[in-house]
Scaffold this motif. Structure first.
Motif, PDB file in Angstrom:
ATOM      1  N   LEU A  35      -8.694  40.296 -18.573  1.00  0.00           N
ATOM      2  CA  LEU A  35      -7.797  40.440 -19.627  1.00  0.00           C
ATOM      3  C   LEU A  35      -6.992  41.038 -19.497  1.00  0.00           C
ATOM      4  N   LYS A  36      -7.328  42.150 -18.818  1.00  0.00           N
ATOM      5  CA  LYS A  36      -5.919  42.659 -18.303  1.00  0.00           C
ATOM      6  C   LYS A  36      -5.572  41.647 -17.489  1.00  0.00           C
ATOM      7  N   GLN A 326      -7.887  27.294 -22.103  1.00  0.00           N
ATOM      8  CA  GLN A 326      -7.641  27.741 -20.756  1.00  0.00           C
ATOM      9  C   GLN A 326      -8.953  28.590 -20.676  1.00  0.00           C
ATOM     10  N   ASN A 327     -10.088  28.102 -20.204  1.00  0.00           N
ATOM     11  CA  ASN A 327     -10.708  29.829 -19.414  1.00  0.00           C
ATOM     12  C   ASN A 327     -11.267  29.069 -18.402  1.00  0.00           C
ATOM     13  N   ARG A 364     -16.604  26.351 -33.759  1.00  0.00           N
ATOM     14  CA  ARG A 364     -16.316  27.622 -34.124  1.00  0.00           C
ATOM     15  C   ARG A 364     -15.115  27.846 -33.777  1.00  0.00           C
ATOM     16  N   TYR A 365     -13.936  27.349 -32.931  1.00  0.00           N
ATOM     17  CA  TYR A 365     -12.691  27.160 -33.078  1.00  0.00           C
ATOM     18  C   TYR A 365     -11.823  25.991 -33.032  1.00  0.00           C
ATOM     19  N   LEU A 366     -10.469  26.752 -34.481  1.00  0.00           N
ATOM     20  CA  LEU A 366     -10.009  25.794 -34.524  1.00  0.00           C
ATOM     21  C   LEU A 366      -8.891  25.494 -35.089  1.00  0.00           C
ATOM     22  N   ARG A 407     -10.976  35.918 -23.850  1.00  0.00           N
ATOM     23  CA  ARG A 407      -9.605  35.163 -22.949  1.00  0.00           C
ATOM     24  C   ARG A 407      -9.474  33.931 -24.374  1.00  0.00           C
ATOM     25  N   LEU A 408     -10.820  33.328 -25.313  1.00  0.00           N
ATOM     26  CA  LEU A 408      -9.529  32.782 -25.865  1.00  0.00           C
ATOM     27  C   LEU A 408      -8.822  33.303 -26.822  1.00  0.00           C
TER      28      LEU A 408
END
Length: 425
Positions: A35-36, A326-327, A364-366, A407-408
């Motif tokens: 995250l940082k 990205q992950n 869940r993610y659009l 991250r998303l």
């Protein structure tokens, strides 16, 4: 003598080139604080230095020119980094450019200016916090990414043109105050929320809160159409589209606006005006903690089974969804919210599903495009807290520095940095 001097200068030049180097921030499982790492990249951009986003390379790594200051900042923030010779970095770019590799190198040019749509009042007596937190403001603060806040008055005054990226804080854009009436009608924070929203509506020339919110969602729609980037989570997703579809039709019960619902409200919905959803049915019980059947409810998913999979896009042909997914993992732990998941049956065909629980037939993610801009809807409330309730303490992200779900959010924040386009004002 001149020949010796020329040789010396050449050797010095070669030596300088050989010392030229790049900082690589790996975003795979070796990263100590994912995250940082986004905050470091934002900080570099904010110092007018371009960066690279290496899509699908070691989890979506970042790279930028080396300097002692950048290295010290990585050390200070606890972000893992590698200093590599430019020759090696050029080799990485060559590897990424191979047409057989599902990778791409995206140049990040400018730190986006960020706005968070959130009220400037505090609900809970005796404290300085609201009765719920917000994942985006939490992660922006943790990653040390600066942002400014706006709310209804600023939106209606066209202040959004000053920003590249807008987050819609946990919000009910239908004017039903989150449908919290049954559970919290006597709570002081709820009564203050209603009074504040009604006062704000009157201040801006509206008779009802639902009319105020409709004015706001239309301004946000114009912002996106002109080239803005809008990100929403939890109830700010479906309630936003419901408000657009209703377009002034009264869908609020007497508990919320003093008069009854239009008996023909359902048939008057105009799905052509929405961003992501169509053909949904409004929840008719005004005391039900639900706006419509967009939210996949009741769910047949246990906490142990609640995961969603990120789709794998072609980095070279579909760089936008590739950036947003990205992950360092492809399967992300699900999490609940007032809007927990989107029923697949009501998602428009031109909207990209970025993450899905396929067995449960829920997204869940659009992500989608409207006009010259983009929007992203992310279901659920807190990616690091499965069942985050009203009045729960806020999440300590220092305990979740490698959260794939968070991250998303940060992918979306850096996304505008990869675009250089003029926006209509």
């Amino acid at each position: 003598m001149l020949r010796s001097l020329s040789i010396l200068l050449l050797l010095l030049a070669v030596s300088a080139v050989s010392r030229a180097s790049t900082i690589l921030i790996p975003m795979d499982d070796t990263q100590t604080d994912h995250l940082k790492a986004y905050g470091i990249t934002y900080w570099v951009l904010n110092n007018n230095i371009e960066a690279w986003w290496l899509l699908n390379y070691r989890g979506g790594s970042f790279a930028f020119q080396h300097s002692r200051a950048f290295e010290r900042e990585c050390l200070t923030r606890g972000v893992k980094y590698e200093v590599i010779a430019d020759a090696r970095f050029n080799g990485i770019l060559a590897e990424i450019a191979d047409p057989e590799r599902n990778m791409d190198a995206m140049k990040l040019e400018k730190a986006p200016k960020i706005a968070v749509y959130t009220p400037d009042y505090n609900f809970r007596e005796g404290t300085e916090v609201q009765p719920w937190d917000d994942a985006v403001t939490l992660v922006l603060t943790y990653a040390e990414i600066p942002y400014e806040t706006v709310y209804d008055t600023e939106v209606l005054e066209d202040k959004l043109a000053e920003y590249d990226w807008l987050h819609l804080h946990h919000e009910d854009f239908t004017g039903q105050f989150g449908r919290f009436y049954r559970s919290f009608q006597n709570a002081p924070w709820y009564r203050r929320q209603v009074a504040y929203q009604e006062e704000l509506a009157a201040k801006n020339g509206y008779e009802k809160v639902s009319q105020l919110k409709l004015g706001v969602v239309k301004k946000v729609k114009d912002y996106v159409g002109g080239g803005g980037f809008m990100f929403a989570m939890c109830s700010a997703t479906d309630s936003y589209d419901i408000a657009l579809a209703a377009n002034g039709t009264d869908i609020c019960a007497e508990y919320y606006d003093g008069d009854g619902i239009d008996p023909n409200a359902q048939s008057k919905l105009d799905y052509s005006k929405t961003f992501a959803f169509e053909n949904f049915q409004l929840e008719r019980n005004p005391l039900e903690y639900e706006f419509s059947d967009i939210d996949h409810n009741p769910r047949q998913v246990t906490e142990e089974q609640d995961y969603f999979t990120l789709f794998d896009f072609s980095a070279k042909w579909d760089p936008v969804p590739t950036m947003l997914t990205q992950n360092h993992v492809r399967t992300v732990k699900g999490f609940m919210g007032q809007t927990t998941a989107f029923a697949n049956d009501y998602i428009k065909s031109d909207v990209l599903v970025l993450g899905e629980n396929k067995p449960a037939r829920e997204a869940r993610y659009l992500h989608g495009q409207y006009g010259q801009g983009f929007f992203t809807f992310y279901a659920g409330h807190d990616p690091a807290d499965y069942r985050h309730l009203v009045n729960d303490p806020e999440t300590d992200l220092s305990l979740h520095p490698n959260s794939p779900g968070y991250r998303l959010i940060l992918n979306n924040i850096l996304f505008p940095a990869a675009k250089k386009k003029k926006r209509k004002t």
